[in-house]
Design a protein around this motif. Structure first.
Motif, PDB file in Angstrom:
ATOM      1  N   MET A 195      57.940  78.881 -87.417  1.00 25.39           N
ATOM      2  CA  MET A 195      59.323  78.589 -87.784  1.00 25.39           C
ATOM      3  C   MET A 195      60.313  79.426 -86.989  1.00 25.39           C
ATOM      4  SD  MET A 195      61.154  79.190 -91.434  1.00 25.39           S
ATOM      5  CE  MET A 195      62.325  78.027 -92.103  1.00 25.39           C
ATOM      6  N   CYS A 196      61.402  78.783 -86.575  1.00 24.22           N
ATOM      7  CA  CYS A 196      62.503  79.517 -85.929  1.00 24.22           C
ATOM      8  C   CYS A 196      63.396  80.074 -87.023  1.00 24.22           C
ATOM      9  CB  CYS A 196      63.311  78.609 -85.000  1.00 24.22           C
ATOM     10  SG  CYS A 196      64.751  79.449 -84.296  1.00 24.22           S
ATOM     11  N   ILE A 197      63.552  81.393 -87.030  1.00 29.22           N
ATOM     12  CA  ILE A 197      64.312  82.015 -88.118  1.00 29.22           C
ATOM     13  C   ILE A 197      65.816  81.806 -87.940  1.00 29.22           C
ATOM     14  CG2 ILE A 197      62.574  83.788 -88.487  1.00 29.22           C
ATOM     15  CD1 ILE A 197      64.463  85.746 -87.083  1.00 29.22           C
ATOM     16  N   GLN A 198      66.201  81.263 -86.800  1.00 32.18           N
ATOM     17  CA  GLN A 198      67.632  81.071 -86.542  1.00 32.18           C
ATOM     18  C   GLN A 198      68.087  79.658 -86.914  1.00 32.18           C
ATOM     19  OE1 GLN A 198      71.050  82.922 -84.175  1.00 32.18           O
ATOM     20  NE2 GLN A 198      69.103  83.765 -84.768  1.00 32.18           N
ATOM     21  N   CYS A 199      67.377  78.663 -86.401  1.00 32.63           N
ATOM     22  CA  CYS A 199      67.811  77.276 -86.633  1.00 32.63           C
ATOM     23  C   CYS A 199      66.943  76.569 -87.668  1.00 32.63           C
ATOM     24  CB  CYS A 199      67.816  76.483 -85.331  1.00 32.63           C
ATOM     25  SG  CYS A 199      66.181  76.170 -84.653  1.00 32.63           S
ATOM     26  N   GLY A 200      65.842  77.201 -88.065  1.00 36.71           N
ATOM     27  CA  GLY A 200      65.031  76.617 -89.129  1.00 36.71           C
ATOM     28  C   GLY A 200      64.026  75.577 -88.679  1.00 36.71           C
ATOM     29  N   LEU A 242      61.802  83.003 -82.609  1.00 31.77           N
ATOM     30  CA  LEU A 242      62.981  82.311 -82.112  1.00 31.77           C
ATOM     31  C   LEU A 242      62.514  81.225 -81.158  1.00 31.77           C
ATOM     32  CD1 LEU A 242      65.287  85.367 -81.363  1.00 31.77           C
ATOM     33  CD2 LEU A 242      65.588  83.675 -83.185  1.00 31.77           C
ATOM     34  N   CYS A 243      63.086  80.042 -81.330  1.00 28.48           N
ATOM     35  CA  CYS A 243      62.751  78.958 -80.418  1.00 28.48           C
ATOM     36  C   CYS A 243      63.490  79.188 -79.098  1.00 28.48           C
ATOM     37  CB  CYS A 243      63.137  77.611 -81.022  1.00 28.48           C
ATOM     38  SG  CYS A 243      64.896  77.337 -81.154  1.00 28.48           S
ATOM     39  N   GLN A 244      63.114  78.426 -78.116  1.00 27.68           N
ATOM     40  CA  GLN A 244      63.663  78.618 -76.778  1.00 27.68           C
ATOM     41  C   GLN A 244      65.197  78.583 -76.777  1.00 27.68           C
ATOM     42  OE1 GLN A 244      61.318  76.177 -74.234  1.00 27.68           O
ATOM     43  NE2 GLN A 244      60.987  77.944 -72.909  1.00 27.68           N
ATOM     44  N   LYS A 245      65.757  77.629 -77.504  1.00 30.26           N
ATOM     45  CA  LYS A 245      67.211  77.512 -77.571  1.00 30.26           C
ATOM     46  C   LYS A 245      67.828  78.754 -78.196  1.00 30.26           C
ATOM     47  CE  LYS A 245      67.515  73.853 -79.837  1.00 30.26           C
ATOM     48  NZ  LYS A 245      67.768  72.664 -80.655  1.00 30.26           N
ATOM     49  N   CYS A 246      67.343  79.096 -79.369  1.00 27.87           N
ATOM     50  CA  CYS A 246      67.956  80.174 -80.143  1.00 27.87           C
ATOM     51  C   CYS A 246      67.788  81.538 -79.495  1.00 27.87           C
ATOM     52  CB  CYS A 246      67.380  80.195 -81.548  1.00 27.87           C
ATOM     53  SG  CYS A 246      67.843  78.725 -82.492  1.00 27.87           S
ATOM     54  N   ARG A 247      66.783  81.663 -78.671  1.00 24.76           N
ATOM     55  CA  ARG A 247      66.535  82.919 -77.992  1.00 24.76           C
ATOM     56  C   ARG A 247      67.669  83.310 -77.074  1.00 24.76           C
ATOM     57  NH1 ARG A 247      60.652  82.276 -75.649  1.00 24.76           N
ATOM     58  NH2 ARG A 247      60.562  84.140 -74.374  1.00 24.76           N
TER      59      ARG A 247
HETATM   60 ZN   LIG Z   1      65.702  77.534 -83.184  1.00 24.61          ZN
END
Ligand SMILES: [Zn+2]
Ligand SMILES: [Zn+2]
Ligand SMILES: [Zn+2]
Ligand SMILES: [Zn+2]
Lengths: 159, 159
Positions: free
Chosen positions: A94-99, A134-139
């Motif tokens: 799970m991405c903790i930023q965007c879910g 963190l996913c690539q975007k949110c990173r």
């Molecule tokens: Zn994300």
DNA sequence: AATCTAGTTGAGACTTAGTCTCAAGAAAGA
DNA sequence: TCTTTCTTGAGACTAAGTCTCAACTAGATT
């Protein structure tokens, strides 16, 4: 065949009474990937506003006990449910930023788990394996944290 | 050196005000392996009954944000906390009947996790890996509902 | 179809766990 | 010391979920 029909047949075969409320709840539940109990209450009530909160919770409990749904704690907010009936086992990233939630399979880990429980004389019944990141975007976006901030590693806080 | 002293030094070094309440809370917290927020409230109050519930929750939040304690959801009852400061990483195996918790280490799993997150372009920040089953004793006992097992003091476990 | 009965339901009181507000109090710095 | 900022106690408040019980209903039996 529709997934809810399979679930209903499964319940029927186990001698579980299939009421109108239960059918409605199952049909709404299978329409989600992940959902919370309160979300399901709201959703069910858009179709039949007379369904009691207690009925939804009781039915969720029933589905959980019979293995039709799994309960996930993704740390933020109330538990999430997932209809896993007739679905291959998987774990979650799970991405903790965007879910965003990614479902992954790792037979190697499943195998090692068996070794671990054997080591301690346990009988394995179930498990959860959740990766947070963190996913690539949110990173690459502003690392400003939300108010209900996820736990960060010490190094990140000091920085 | 006592573990609570190390925690207190760590907080101090980060410019976090070390009040009497926080010292008491930290000292009680490190005496447990796993504990719930409400258990800690009760425990702290046996020593100083004037400590407010809010203070314990706020301090737990602080310790969590700074990485001193980890929060676990063991499925049954409210989340468990664990002081993991200066403690090697481990994951958990739990008996769903008697509540016994075993901490295990599996470098192979840790390694595979890295491969998984890389596969999806994620940056791994944290994870949980929980195995649920029946311990040797409970496996042979009449199945009952999962109990809220009492939290264990570190001293009791060593004994 | 009518009857029977154990299982299920709606409604809402209740509980548990946790959050929030704010005036008062306490820590650190000048 | 004085000042500023952070922390606290008290308790109201909220969210999420559980429980109780009289009324109801699904499915079985006749
Ligand atoms: Zn994300
Ligand atoms: Zn798995
Ligand atoms: Zn691990
Ligand atoms: Zn056990």
């Amino acid at each position: 065949m529709k997934r809810f029909v399979e679930v209903e047949q499964f319940l029927k075969a186990r001698g579980i009474r299939l009421t109108g409320e239960r059918q409605l709840i199952v049909r709404r539940a299978v329409s989600y990937l992940h959902f919370t109990a309160e979300e399901l209450v709201k959703d069910v009530r858009t179709i039949d506003p007379t369904v009691a909160r207690g009925t939804v919770y009781r039915t969720l409990g029933l589905l959980h006990r019979t293995g039709v749904v799994e309960k996930h704690d993704f740390r933020y907010g109330p538990p999430n449910y997932e209809v896993t009936f007739a679905k291959a086992h998987h774990d979650h990233l799970m991405c903790i930023q965007c879910g965003e939630i990614i479902e992954f399979q790792e037979p190697r880990v499943e195998h090692i788990q068996e070794q671990v429980v054997k080591r301690y004389g346990y009988q394995l019944l179930s498990h959860t394996h959740k990766l947070y990141g963190l996913c690539q975007k949110c990173r690459h976006v502003n690392p400003k944290r939300a108010s209900k901030a996820p736990m960060l590693h010490v190094e990140e806080i000091v920085a």
